[in-house]
Scaffold this motif. Structure first.
Motif, PDB file in Angstrom:
ATOM      1  N   HIS A   1       0.829  -1.206   0.000  1.00  0.00           N
ATOM      2  CA  HIS A   1       0.000   0.000   0.000  1.00  0.00           C
ATOM      3  C   HIS A   1       0.862   1.255   0.000  1.00  0.00           C
ATOM      4  O   HIS A   1       0.456   2.290  -0.541  1.00  0.00           O
ATOM      5  CB  HIS A   1      -0.949   0.001   1.212  1.00  0.00           C
ATOM      6  CG  HIS A   1      -1.935  -1.118   1.187  1.00  0.00           C
ATOM      7  ND1 HIS A   1      -1.993  -2.087   2.152  1.00  0.00           N
ATOM      8  CD2 HIS A   1      -2.891  -1.438   0.275  1.00  0.00           C
ATOM      9  CE1 HIS A   1      -2.946  -2.946   1.867  1.00  0.00           C
ATOM     10  NE2 HIS A   1      -3.498  -2.588   0.728  1.00  0.00           N
ATOM     11  N   ALA A   2       2.032   1.176   0.604  1.00  0.00           N
ATOM     12  CA  ALA A   2       2.979   2.299   0.527  1.00  0.00           C
ATOM     13  C   ALA A   2       3.622   2.319  -0.856  1.00  0.00           C
ATOM     14  O   ALA A   2       3.673   3.355  -1.526  1.00  0.00           O
ATOM     15  CB  ALA A   2       4.043   2.157   1.612  1.00  0.00           C
ATOM     16  N   HIS A   3       4.119   1.175  -1.276  1.00  0.00           N
ATOM     17  CA  HIS A   3       4.851   1.056  -2.532  1.00  0.00           C
ATOM     18  C   HIS A   3       4.018   1.500  -3.729  1.00  0.00           C
ATOM     19  O   HIS A   3       4.536   2.122  -4.671  1.00  0.00           O
ATOM     20  CB  HIS A   3       5.273  -0.412  -2.693  1.00  0.00           C
ATOM     21  CG  HIS A   3       6.079  -0.706  -3.896  1.00  0.00           C
ATOM     22  ND1 HIS A   3       7.153   0.061  -4.297  1.00  0.00           N
ATOM     23  CD2 HIS A   3       5.975  -1.709  -4.822  1.00  0.00           C
ATOM     24  CE1 HIS A   3       7.680  -0.447  -5.404  1.00  0.00           C
ATOM     25  NE2 HIS A   3       6.974  -1.517  -5.734  1.00  0.00           N
ATOM     26  N   ARG A   4       2.713   1.231  -3.681  1.00  0.00           N
ATOM     27  CA  ARG A   4       1.840   1.471  -4.830  1.00  0.00           C
ATOM     28  C   ARG A   4       0.993   2.745  -4.737  1.00  0.00           C
ATOM     29  O   ARG A   4       0.365   3.140  -5.729  1.00  0.00           O
ATOM     30  CB  ARG A   4       0.882   0.285  -4.996  1.00  0.00           C
ATOM     31  CG  ARG A   4       1.563  -1.057  -5.204  1.00  0.00           C
ATOM     32  CD  ARG A   4       2.235  -1.156  -6.550  1.00  0.00           C
ATOM     33  NE  ARG A   4       2.557  -2.542  -6.886  1.00  0.00           N
ATOM     34  CZ  ARG A   4       2.978  -2.950  -8.070  1.00  0.00           C
ATOM     35  NH1 ARG A   4       3.155  -2.084  -9.050  1.00  0.00           N
ATOM     36  NH2 ARG A   4       3.255  -4.228  -8.291  1.00  0.00           N
ATOM     37  N   HIS A   5       0.959   3.376  -3.568  1.00  0.00           N
ATOM     38  CA  HIS A   5       0.012   4.479  -3.374  1.00  0.00           C
ATOM     39  C   HIS A   5       0.647   5.856  -3.241  1.00  0.00           C
ATOM     40  O   HIS A   5      -0.053   6.860  -3.375  1.00  0.00           O
ATOM     41  CB  HIS A   5      -0.842   4.232  -2.123  1.00  0.00           C
ATOM     42  CG  HIS A   5      -1.755   3.063  -2.244  1.00  0.00           C
ATOM     43  ND1 HIS A   5      -2.555   2.635  -1.202  1.00  0.00           N
ATOM     44  CD2 HIS A   5      -2.004   2.212  -3.279  1.00  0.00           C
ATOM     45  CE1 HIS A   5      -3.248   1.573  -1.590  1.00  0.00           C
ATOM     46  NE2 HIS A   5      -2.931   1.297  -2.836  1.00  0.00           N
ATOM     47  N   TYR A   6       1.939   5.934  -2.953  1.00  0.00           N
ATOM     48  CA  TYR A   6       2.564   7.227  -2.665  1.00  0.00           C
ATOM     49  C   TYR A   6       3.452   7.634  -3.840  1.00  0.00           C
ATOM     50  O   TYR A   6       4.453   6.971  -4.126  1.00  0.00           O
ATOM     51  CB  TYR A   6       3.390   7.155  -1.387  1.00  0.00           C
ATOM     52  CG  TYR A   6       2.567   6.888  -0.149  1.00  0.00           C
ATOM     53  CD1 TYR A   6       2.306   7.899   0.777  1.00  0.00           C
ATOM     54  CD2 TYR A   6       2.036   5.619   0.101  1.00  0.00           C
ATOM     55  CE1 TYR A   6       1.554   7.657   1.922  1.00  0.00           C
ATOM     56  CE2 TYR A   6       1.279   5.364   1.231  1.00  0.00           C
ATOM     57  CZ  TYR A   6       1.036   6.379   2.138  1.00  0.00           C
ATOM     58  OH  TYR A   6       0.285   6.136   3.262  1.00  0.00           O
TER      59      TYR A   6
ATOM     60  N   ARG B   1       5.944   2.257  -7.853  1.00  0.00           N
ATOM     61  CA  ARG B   1       5.589   1.495  -9.045  1.00  0.00           C
ATOM     62  C   ARG B   1       4.085   1.569  -9.256  1.00  0.00           C
ATOM     63  O   ARG B   1       3.306   1.042  -8.455  1.00  0.00           O
ATOM     64  CB  ARG B   1       6.038   0.040  -8.926  1.00  0.00           C
ATOM     65  CG  ARG B   1       7.532  -0.139  -9.108  1.00  0.00           C
ATOM     66  CD  ARG B   1       7.886  -1.563  -9.522  1.00  0.00           C
ATOM     67  NE  ARG B   1       7.343  -2.536  -8.596  1.00  0.00           N
ATOM     68  CZ  ARG B   1       6.688  -3.629  -8.967  1.00  0.00           C
ATOM     69  NH1 ARG B   1       6.459  -3.870 -10.240  1.00  0.00           N
ATOM     70  NH2 ARG B   1       6.256  -4.472  -8.072  1.00  0.00           N
ATOM     71  N   PRO B   2       3.661   2.247 -10.301  1.00  0.00           N
ATOM     72  CA  PRO B   2       2.225   2.431 -10.527  1.00  0.00           C
ATOM     73  C   PRO B   2       1.520   1.173 -10.990  1.00  0.00           C
ATOM     74  O   PRO B   2       2.115   0.301 -11.626  1.00  0.00           O
ATOM     75  CB  PRO B   2       2.190   3.512 -11.619  1.00  0.00           C
ATOM     76  CG  PRO B   2       3.494   3.352 -12.343  1.00  0.00           C
ATOM     77  CD  PRO B   2       4.484   2.939 -11.294  1.00  0.00           C
ATOM     78  N   LEU B   3       0.255   1.090 -10.657  1.00  0.00           N
ATOM     79  CA  LEU B   3      -0.634   0.055 -11.170  1.00  0.00           C
ATOM     80  C   LEU B   3      -1.622   0.713 -12.119  1.00  0.00           C
ATOM     81  O   LEU B   3      -2.091   1.830 -11.860  1.00  0.00           O
ATOM     82  CB  LEU B   3      -1.405  -0.615 -10.022  1.00  0.00           C
ATOM     83  CG  LEU B   3      -0.587  -1.474  -9.055  1.00  0.00           C
ATOM     84  CD1 LEU B   3      -1.410  -1.791  -7.811  1.00  0.00           C
ATOM     85  CD2 LEU B   3      -0.126  -2.756  -9.733  1.00  0.00           C
ATOM     86  N   TYR B   4      -1.915   0.037 -13.216  1.00  0.00           N
ATOM     87  CA  TYR B   4      -2.823   0.611 -14.202  1.00  0.00           C
ATOM     88  C   TYR B   4      -4.059  -0.275 -14.359  1.00  0.00           C
ATOM     89  O   TYR B   4      -4.145  -1.348 -13.793  1.00  0.00           O
ATOM     90  CB  TYR B   4      -2.104   0.779 -15.545  1.00  0.00           C
ATOM     91  CG  TYR B   4      -0.936   1.741 -15.464  1.00  0.00           C
ATOM     92  CD1 TYR B   4      -1.143   3.121 -15.401  1.00  0.00           C
ATOM     93  CD2 TYR B   4       0.373   1.268 -15.429  1.00  0.00           C
ATOM     94  CE1 TYR B   4      -0.078   4.006 -15.305  1.00  0.00           C
ATOM     95  CE2 TYR B   4       1.450   2.152 -15.349  1.00  0.00           C
ATOM     96  CZ  TYR B   4       1.216   3.519 -15.289  1.00  0.00           C
ATOM     97  OH  TYR B   4       2.270   4.378 -15.191  1.00  0.00           O
ATOM     98  N   GLY B   5      -5.002   0.223 -15.123  1.00  0.00           N
ATOM     99  CA  GLY B   5      -6.257  -0.503 -15.253  1.00  0.00           C
ATOM    100  C   GLY B   5      -7.168  -0.176 -14.084  1.00  0.00           C
ATOM    101  O   GLY B   5      -6.783   0.500 -13.129  1.00  0.00           O
ATOM    102  N   LYS B   6      -8.384  -0.645 -14.151  1.00  0.00           N
ATOM    103  CA  LYS B   6      -9.326  -0.405 -13.061  1.00  0.00           C
ATOM    104  C   LYS B   6     -10.142  -1.656 -12.800  1.00  0.00           C
ATOM    105  O   LYS B   6     -10.294  -2.521 -13.676  1.00  0.00           O
ATOM    106  CB  LYS B   6     -10.245   0.771 -13.387  1.00  0.00           C
ATOM    107  CG  LYS B   6     -11.124   0.568 -14.608  1.00  0.00           C
ATOM    108  CD  LYS B   6     -11.984   1.802 -14.872  1.00  0.00           C
ATOM    109  CE  LYS B   6     -12.898   1.582 -16.087  1.00  0.00           C
ATOM    110  NZ  LYS B   6     -13.743   2.774 -16.340  1.00  0.00           N
ATOM    111  N   ILE B   7     -10.672  -1.747 -11.598  1.00  0.00           N
ATOM    112  CA  ILE B   7     -11.421  -2.941 -11.225  1.00  0.00           C
ATOM    113  C   ILE B   7     -12.802  -2.945 -11.874  1.00  0.00           C
ATOM    114  O   ILE B   7     -13.344  -1.895 -12.242  1.00  0.00           O
ATOM    115  CB  ILE B   7     -11.566  -3.066  -9.695  1.00  0.00           C
ATOM    116  CG1 ILE B   7     -12.393  -1.905  -9.132  1.00  0.00           C
ATOM    117  CG2 ILE B   7     -10.230  -3.112  -9.010  1.00  0.00           C
ATOM    118  CD1 ILE B   7     -12.683  -2.052  -7.664  1.00  0.00           C
ATOM    119  N   ILE B   8     -13.334  -4.122 -12.025  1.00  0.00           N
ATOM    120  CA  ILE B   8     -14.708  -4.289 -12.508  1.00  0.00           C
ATOM    121  C   ILE B   8     -15.541  -4.757 -11.324  1.00  0.00           C
ATOM    122  O   ILE B   8     -15.428  -5.919 -10.901  1.00  0.00           O
ATOM    123  CB  ILE B   8     -14.765  -5.315 -13.658  1.00  0.00           C
ATOM    124  CG1 ILE B   8     -13.851  -4.863 -14.803  1.00  0.00           C
ATOM    125  CG2 ILE B   8     -16.197  -5.496 -14.146  1.00  0.00           C
ATOM    126  CD1 ILE B   8     -13.748  -5.874 -15.927  1.00  0.00           C
TER     127      ILE B   8
END
Length: 316
Positions: A64-69, A188-195
């Protein structure tokens, strides 16, 4: 067996031990050289945090730190340099060890610890993943020994061998040489969105928990140590929780309630974004129900920067 035979056996044992030590030294030295030459991947980020970064703001925490900040956003809003030292899957023991190694070399202005609600619950996985710290033991024995001994009382014996220190990291090194894992100052960003329609109705039954809902005293002590370390170095410390896609009830979560209590008693600000309405049920902001995508992370980082500015963390 006569005396001569004893002597022969003794010399054979000594010779064998010398050969083992020589092989260990050679293999270990080569492994360490490979390890410290990594430019991308989780170990490269940890090494950068320990040995190189002099950022004004450091982020600690799990995925949550790695992907959110987003350091880029925080730097722009706060006019301070920033590095995301978040490490996926790692918990308080790891973060406290990492913090102590960092503070041995440099003193940032602000440290942000992303709080997971389960941080204080017993977790064997949290102990097992401490092996990621093995490569740094030789240079940071004082900081790492007390923590690694929680996993094994034979830590000195095991880590005496140079090859053992990095034996679990070589696969990662070659993997990232072949396929570099790009990050942006640790983020490290995450792309796409949840369904939403594809999210299981009963998430509890479809989630394997890495913890048991019993408070682990070692984790409690680690949290308090993290606070004391920052205080001794006069580093501004803030706890932050990340937004969640669904509404969650933490009123009976013993781990999170204890974290809140410790933060209040130690006068550590806790910015709680759990159940934040700006993120609630917004699939365009989430990669999965637990992690923001890049769009969500940037919005969250902006919100966080605004909150920090109101605290006036710019002053020592």
């Amino acid at each position: 067996m006569n005396i001569n035979q004893y002597k022969i056996s003794f010399y054979k044992i000594i010779k064998f031990a010398i050969i083992v030590l020589m092989v260990d030294f050679v293999v270990g030295s080569i492994s360490q050289k490979i390890f410290y030459s990594q430019e991308t991947g989780k170990f490269a980020r940890t090494t950068h945090t320990i040995k190189k970064t002099k950022a004004d703001i450091l982020i600690f925490g799990s995925s949550h730190a790695h992907r959110h900040y987003v350091p880029e956003v925080l730097e722009k809003e706060l006019n301070k340099t920033c590095y995301n030292a978040g490490a996926e899957g790692q918990q308080l023991l790891f973060h406290t060890a990492l913090q102590e190694m960092v503070l041995k070399r440099t003193t940032p202005d602000v440290m942000i610890l992303n709080i997971d609600d389960s941080f204080l619950y017993q977790s064997q996985v949290a102990y097992d993943r401490l092996s990621d710290l093995h490569p740094y033991y030789e240079d940071h024995t004082e900081e790492l020994k007390p923590i690694l001994e929680m996993k094994s009382s034979l830590v000195d014996l095991k880590l005496f061998f140079k090859s053992y220190q990095t034996n679990s990291t070589i696969v990662h090194a070659f993997r990232y040489y072949i396929s570099p894992q790009i990050d942006y100052k640790g983020y490290r960003p995450l792309y796409g969105k949840i369904i939403p329609e594809k999210i299981p109705l009963n998430k509890e039954e479809n989630t394997t928990k890495e913890y048991v809902e019993v408070i682990d005293p070692n984790f409690v002590n680690a949290l308090k140590t993290f606070i004391n370390n920052a205080r001794e170095k006069k580093v501004h410390l803030v706890f932050v929780t990340s937004p969640t896609f669904d509404t969650r009830d933490y009123s009976e979560n013993e781990s999170f309630l204890l974290i809140k209590d410790i933060a209040e008693k130690q006068e550590v600000p806790l910015l709680n974004f759990f159940n934040d309405k700006q993120f609630y049920k917004k699939p365009e902001l989430f990669h999965d129900p637990s992690h923001l995508n890049d769009k969500g992370a940037r919005l969250f980082s902006e919100r966080l920067a605004d909150a920090i500015l109101k605290m006036d963390f710019s002053k020592k």
